[in-house]
Write a protein that holds these residues in place. Structure first.
Motif, PDB file in Angstrom:
ATOM      1  N   SER A 125     -22.548  -4.956 -16.380  1.00  0.00           N
ATOM      2  CA  SER A 125     -22.814  -5.088 -14.949  1.00  0.00           C
ATOM      3  C   SER A 125     -22.388  -6.447 -14.394  1.00  0.00           C
ATOM      4  CB  SER A 125     -24.311  -4.882 -14.667  1.00  0.00           C
ATOM      5  OG  SER A 125     -24.733  -3.613 -15.103  1.00  0.00           O
ATOM      6  N   ARG A 126     -22.099  -7.396 -15.312  1.00  0.00           N
ATOM      7  CA  ARG A 126     -21.666  -8.745 -14.909  1.00  0.00           C
ATOM      8  C   ARG A 126     -20.656  -9.242 -15.927  1.00  0.00           C
ATOM      9  NH1 ARG A 126     -27.170  -8.698 -14.282  1.00  0.00           N
ATOM     10  NH2 ARG A 126     -27.469  -9.761 -16.280  1.00  0.00           N
ATOM     11  N   LEU A 127     -19.471  -8.690 -15.903  1.00  0.00           N
ATOM     12  CA  LEU A 127     -18.466  -9.046 -16.894  1.00  0.00           C
ATOM     13  C   LEU A 127     -17.945 -10.469 -16.675  1.00  0.00           C
ATOM     14  CD1 LEU A 127     -16.425  -5.713 -17.062  1.00  0.00           C
ATOM     15  CD2 LEU A 127     -18.042  -6.595 -18.762  1.00  0.00           C
ATOM     16  N   ASP A 131     -11.690 -11.538 -11.032  1.00  0.00           N
ATOM     17  CA  ASP A 131     -11.134 -10.339 -10.415  1.00  0.00           C
ATOM     18  C   ASP A 131      -9.687 -10.137 -10.876  1.00  0.00           C
ATOM     19  OD1 ASP A 131     -13.523 -10.327  -9.093  1.00  0.00           O
ATOM     20  OD2 ASP A 131     -12.687 -10.698  -7.095  1.00  0.00           O
ATOM     21  N   LYS A 162     -22.457   1.209 -10.903  1.00  0.00           N
ATOM     22  CA  LYS A 162     -22.249  -0.242 -10.867  1.00  0.00           C
ATOM     23  C   LYS A 162     -21.357  -0.694 -12.019  1.00  0.00           C
ATOM     24  CE  LYS A 162     -26.624  -1.302  -8.552  1.00  0.00           C
ATOM     25  NZ  LYS A 162     -27.986  -1.909  -8.705  1.00  0.00           N
ATOM     26  N   ALA A 163     -21.525  -0.083 -13.181  1.00  0.00           N
ATOM     27  CA  ALA A 163     -20.671  -0.421 -14.316  1.00  0.00           C
ATOM     28  C   ALA A 163     -19.221  -0.064 -14.034  1.00  0.00           C
ATOM     29  CB  ALA A 163     -21.163   0.301 -15.570  1.00  0.00           C
ATOM     30  N   GLU A 166     -17.629  -2.561 -11.775  1.00  0.00           N
ATOM     31  CA  GLU A 166     -17.300  -3.800 -12.470  1.00  0.00           C
ATOM     32  C   GLU A 166     -16.041  -3.632 -13.324  1.00  0.00           C
ATOM     33  OE1 GLU A 166     -18.510  -7.899 -13.347  1.00  0.00           O
ATOM     34  OE2 GLU A 166     -18.419  -6.479 -11.688  1.00  0.00           O
ATOM     35  N   ARG A 169     -13.182  -3.770 -10.975  1.00  0.00           N
ATOM     36  CA  ARG A 169     -12.975  -5.119 -10.430  1.00  0.00           C
ATOM     37  C   ARG A 169     -12.059  -5.968 -11.297  1.00  0.00           C
ATOM     38  NH1 ARG A 169     -14.734 -10.099 -11.437  1.00  0.00           N
ATOM     39  NH2 ARG A 169     -16.198  -9.452 -13.062  1.00  0.00           N
TER      40      ARG A 169
END
Length: 245
Positions: A125-127, A131, A162-163, A166, A169
């Protein structure tokens, strides 16, 4: 009936109960082998009963066998200078890293040291990537688990979407994403996994183009190079999605 089997299976190892039918054969074989053993030590205390392996064919999990094979073939064609994987089968990634330098990220870090493989603790969720900075990315049989708490992650009913956001992104322009998920009757099987309609997965990738799709059917057959719209009604198949930005 299936509901009851899942709960019983969670409380007891169902396979061990079934395997008990083979115990008399095991005892007879143990006694026969001990008579042949000569100087070999064949003590009861050293026994390691494998009671249910006498099968006519080699068993395998079609989802995991075919998805690892699929990814390996795609990377052999693409020849990336470096590949990044998020949480896929460690056995598959260990083999792939012998041919492609690989960064492997997992919520529960893989504690190994191997040339060509870099292991990092990270949350999908926060790699930890900027970008559009990853040119080759895979995530096999992972996003269906996000937000269910199974692996110690926080509960989040929207975790899978959400995954996916990400993953999207961080893929660079011209980059590839290789994604597999369970497909079929859309539902949450708490707290094991989700099952998605193929159209749901495709609809979440608004910034990328689907360039290839294959799937494993309910009976374990691999169906290659079809449209997601051609998938029949499934209960628990596996979709292989290849996206490009």
């Amino acid at each position: 009936m299936e509901f009851a089997k899942r709960w019983i299976g969670a409380l007891f190892d169902w396979r061990r109960l079934v395997a008990l039918r083979y115990l008399p054969r095991y005892v007879a074989d143990w006694l026969a082998f001990r008579r042949q053993a000569g100087t070999w030590s064949v003590a009861v205390a050293d026994s390691y009963p494998c009671l249910a392996d006498q099968l006519p064919t080699t068993p395998f999990d079609p989802h995991y066998f075919y998805q690892g094979n699929w990814l390996a073939r795609r990377l052999a064609e693409a020849k990336p200078r470096q590949h990044v994987d998020i949480g896929s089968s460690v056995l598959a990634i260990g083999v792939l890293s012998a041919h492609v330098p690989t960064i492997f990220l997992d919520y529960r870090p893989l504690m190994v040291r191997q040339n060509g493989l870099t292991c990092v603790a990270a949350d999908i969720s926060r790699l930890p990537f900027a970008d559009q900075s990853v040119s080759s990315l895979s995530c096999l049989h992972v996003v269906e688990h996000i937000g269910l708490g199974r692996y110690g992650d926080r509960l989040d009913a929207d975790g899978a979407r959400k995954a996916v956001a990400e993953l999207q992104r961080v893929v660079d322009r011209g980059g590839h994403l290789y994604l597999t998920t369970p497909i079929g009757r859309e539902r949450v099987c708490f707290n094991a996994h989700r099952v998605f309609a193929p159209a749901t997965i495709v609809s979440w990738f608004t910034q990328m183009t689907l360039t290839g799709f294959s799937y494993v059917s309910d009976d374990g057959a691999l169906i290659e190079n079809v449209s997601p719209s051609d998938v029949p009604r499934l209960e628990y198949g596996c979709g292989f999605f290849e996206f490009r930005r």
